[in-house]
Design a protein around this motif. Structure first.
Motif, short mmCIF file in Angstrom:
data_model
loop_
_atom_site.label_atom_id
_atom_site.label_comp_id
_atom_site.label_asym_id
_atom_site.label_seq_id
_atom_site.Cartn_x
_atom_site.Cartn_y
_atom_site.Cartn_z
N ALA A 124 14.99 11.02 -12.79
CA ALA A 124 15.41 9.85 -12.90
C ALA A 124 16.24 9.45 -11.73
O ALA A 124 16.14 8.29 -11.18
CB ALA A 124 16.37 9.47 -14.04
N GLU A 125 16.94 10.37 -11.13
CA GLU A 125 17.58 10.06 -9.76
C GLU A 125 16.51 9.88 -8.65
O GLU A 125 16.70 8.70 -7.93
CB GLU A 125 18.43 11.63 -9.35
N ILE A 126 15.35 10.57 -8.66
CA ILE A 126 14.26 10.34 -7.73
C ILE A 126 13.94 8.83 -7.94
O ILE A 126 13.46 7.95 -6.94
CB ILE A 126 13.52 11.28 -7.70
N ALA A 127 13.59 8.57 -9.01
CA ALA A 127 13.15 7.32 -9.62
C ALA A 127 14.09 6.06 -8.91
O ALA A 127 13.57 5.13 -8.38
CB ALA A 127 13.00 6.98 -11.09
N LYS A 128 15.36 6.26 -9.15
CA LYS A 128 16.17 5.25 -8.46
C LYS A 128 15.98 5.01 -6.95
O LYS A 128 16.10 4.18 -6.43
CB LYS A 128 17.71 5.68 -9.00
N GLY A 129 15.91 6.05 -6.21
CA GLY A 129 15.74 6.04 -4.96
C GLY A 129 14.39 5.58 -4.43
O GLY A 129 14.16 4.75 -3.53
N VAL A 130 13.24 6.02 -5.19
CA VAL A 130 11.94 5.11 -4.97
C VAL A 130 12.06 3.74 -5.28
O VAL A 130 11.60 3.09 -4.45
CB VAL A 130 10.87 5.90 -5.75
N ALA A 141 0.90 -1.08 -0.27
CA ALA A 141 0.02 -0.17 0.05
C ALA A 141 0.93 1.24 -0.16
O ALA A 141 1.61 1.53 0.94
CB ALA A 141 -0.93 -0.02 1.26
N VAL A 142 0.84 1.85 -0.99
CA VAL A 142 1.68 3.22 -1.24
C VAL A 142 0.73 4.35 -1.35
O VAL A 142 -0.33 4.50 -2.18
CB VAL A 142 2.25 3.11 -2.54
N THR A 143 1.02 5.50 -0.54
CA THR A 143 0.33 6.64 -0.62
C THR A 143 1.44 7.67 -1.11
O THR A 143 2.40 8.03 -0.70
CB THR A 143 -0.25 7.28 0.66
N ALA A 144 0.92 8.31 -2.29
CA ALA A 144 1.75 9.23 -2.88
C ALA A 144 1.17 10.80 -2.66
O ALA A 144 -0.06 10.86 -2.60
CB ALA A 144 1.98 9.13 -4.20
N SER A 145 1.95 11.54 -2.50
CA SER A 145 1.40 12.89 -2.16
C SER A 145 0.65 13.67 -3.31
O SER A 145 -0.22 14.37 -2.98
CB SER A 145 2.58 13.93 -1.68
N PHE A 146 1.36 13.56 -4.59
CA PHE A 146 0.88 14.23 -5.61
C PHE A 146 1.13 13.57 -6.97
O PHE A 146 2.04 12.49 -6.86
CB PHE A 146 1.21 15.66 -5.98
N TYR A 147 0.69 14.13 -8.19
CA TYR A 147 0.94 13.17 -9.37
C TYR A 147 2.41 12.60 -9.58
O TYR A 147 2.68 11.42 -9.93
CB TYR A 147 0.37 13.88 -10.44
N PRO A 148 3.49 13.44 -9.66
CA PRO A 148 4.69 12.87 -9.85
C PRO A 148 5.32 11.92 -9.19
O PRO A 148 6.04 11.14 -9.34
CB PRO A 148 5.67 14.24 -9.96
N GLN A 160 3.18 9.71 -7.62
CA GLN A 160 2.15 8.81 -7.82
C GLN A 160 2.62 8.04 -9.04
O GLN A 160 2.66 6.77 -9.00
CB GLN A 160 0.73 9.43 -8.18
N PHE A 161 2.97 8.93 -9.99
CA PHE A 161 3.36 8.06 -11.45
C PHE A 161 4.61 7.31 -11.34
O PHE A 161 4.73 6.32 -11.93
CB PHE A 161 3.86 9.44 -12.52
N LEU A 162 5.71 7.92 -10.30
CA LEU A 162 6.86 6.84 -10.10
C LEU A 162 6.42 5.56 -9.37
O LEU A 162 6.96 4.54 -9.78
CB LEU A 162 7.79 7.59 -9.18
N ALA A 163 5.73 5.66 -8.36
CA ALA A 163 5.10 4.50 -7.74
C ALA A 163 4.26 3.45 -8.60
O ALA A 163 4.60 2.16 -8.45
CB ALA A 163 4.25 4.93 -6.60
N GLU A 164 3.45 3.90 -9.47
CA GLU A 164 2.76 3.16 -10.45
C GLU A 164 3.71 2.41 -11.53
O GLU A 164 3.61 1.33 -11.74
CB GLU A 164 1.68 3.89 -11.24
N GLN A 165 4.65 3.21 -12.00
CA GLN A 165 5.54 2.76 -12.93
C GLN A 165 6.76 1.70 -12.48
O GLN A 165 6.88 0.58 -12.92
CB GLN A 165 6.40 3.96 -13.57
N ILE A 166 7.07 1.94 -11.12
CA ILE A 166 8.05 1.13 -10.69
C ILE A 166 7.32 -0.09 -9.95
O ILE A 166 7.98 -1.11 -9.92
CB ILE A 166 8.83 1.81 -9.61
#
Length: 332
Positions: free
Chosen positions: A173-179, A40-47, A49-55
């Motif tokens: 992309a850097e943030i995506a790696k961390g997520v 269960a992932v809660t995202a603060s806003f779209y960017p 959310q998009f990372l969570a869904e893609q990864i």
């Protein structure tokens, strides 16, 4: 004088590792998580959310605190959402962008949080400073102007760090790696899936970065005017000059002096277009455009996707932004 907030390299390198170990604690908590066993992932806003869904793919159940069409800066958190935060396996947010979210995360006492602002370096854009990395400006032939951002009287994040990092594909992309690393730690049984999805997403973002570099290499002007001064990182990355009408708050009214300054700037820099965004009023943009004989067009800060967005997801909207910038700047 330009002021930057520099996150130490050591802190950057270990950002995901620092945030992620606590996430393993949730694996043994029966009350947390989606009913079907997904994370269960809660995202603060779209960017986020998009990372969570893609990864995360089908391994996660993602909920966003910011509904489509809501201006993220104005978000207010309900008690129900605060309770939801506490029941999440992972919370993804960007400290400094949404004060209500920052407060709710602190109040909820959530341990399993990932602050995207710790996964890359935040810079201070605005207040009349020149925020370019020398190479970008020199490549563009405008070493003194590249990445320049005017009119942002609003401080963001810690020490004035600009939070709009997702508009720079390389920083995103850097943030995506961390997520991705955080999701691996939270759900080690599916770490290989998260790693594969992260690599794919980073590859797509790298390709997008190349599209922007190539598409904005040769232009008639490097200056663009926007109602929302959210594009400091994008301007810095590609050697452009952002002029914000009224700063980071897209709804605030600019002063008559600022409007006069922008009119003069537009004439001097051969500006053709005043950009506005989909989630805020275009009144100020149209007013300035009418006074200066300029056109108006959309430059979307991608804080949310609605039916009015020029695309269905991050990549589609970013490519629309690129086309609109190419047209406005006279790309050759």
């Amino acid at each position: 004088m330009n002021v930057r907030r520099l996150i130490p390299a050591a802190a950057l390198a270990g950002a995901a590792a620092l945030a992620a170990p606590a996430l393993t604690a949730c694996s043994g908590t029966s009350s947390a998580g989606a009913a079907d066993g997904r994370l269960a992932v809660t995202a603060s806003f779209y960017p986020m959310q998009f990372l969570a869904e893609q990864i995360g793919g089908d391994r996660v159940q993602v909920t966003s605190l910011t509904k489509p069409g809501v201006e993220p800066h104005d978000l207010e958190i309900t008690p129900k959402q605060t309770a939801q935060l506490g029941e999440s396996d992972v919370v993804l947010y960007l400290k400094g962008l949404q004060p209500a979210v920052d407060e709710a995360v602190a109040q909820a006492g959530v341990k399993n949080t990932v602050d995207a602002a710790t996964l890359t370096k935040l810079d201070a854009h605005g207040a009349g400073g020149h925020d370019h990395e020398g190479a970008h400006g020199e490549e563009a032939g405008h070493s003194e102007e590249a990445g320049h951002s005017e009119g942002d009287g609003h401080s963001h994040g810690e020490a004035g760090g600009d939070p709009h990092v997702w508009l720079d594909p390389a920083k995103y992309a850097e943030i995506a790696k961390g997520v991705g690393a955080a999701l691996e730690k939270a759900d080690p049984g599916h770490a290989a899936d998260y790693r594969k999805n992260t690599d794919e997403l980073v590859g797509k973002l790298t390709a997008l970065d190349t599209e922007f570099k190539d598409g904005l290499k040769n232009t008639a002007t490097r200056t663009f005017i926007t109602t929302h001064a959210a594009f400091g990182y994008l301007a810095e990355r590609y050697g452009l000059d952002q002029e914000g009408i009224s700063g980071a708050d897209p709804e605030s009214e600019p002063s008559p002096a600022r409007m006069k300054e922008l009119q003069e700037r537009a004439r001097k820099e051969n500006v053709t277009t005043v950009f506005f965004e989909t989630l805020a009023s275009d009144k100020t943009a149209k007013s300035l455009a009418a006074d200066t004989g300029l056109k108006t067009d959309v430059l979307d800060p991608l804080e949310g996707i609605t039916g009015k967005s020029q695309g269905a997801d991050y990549f589609e909207v970013m490519r629309s932004n690129l086309k609109n910038l190419q047209k406005a700047l006279g790309a050759k």
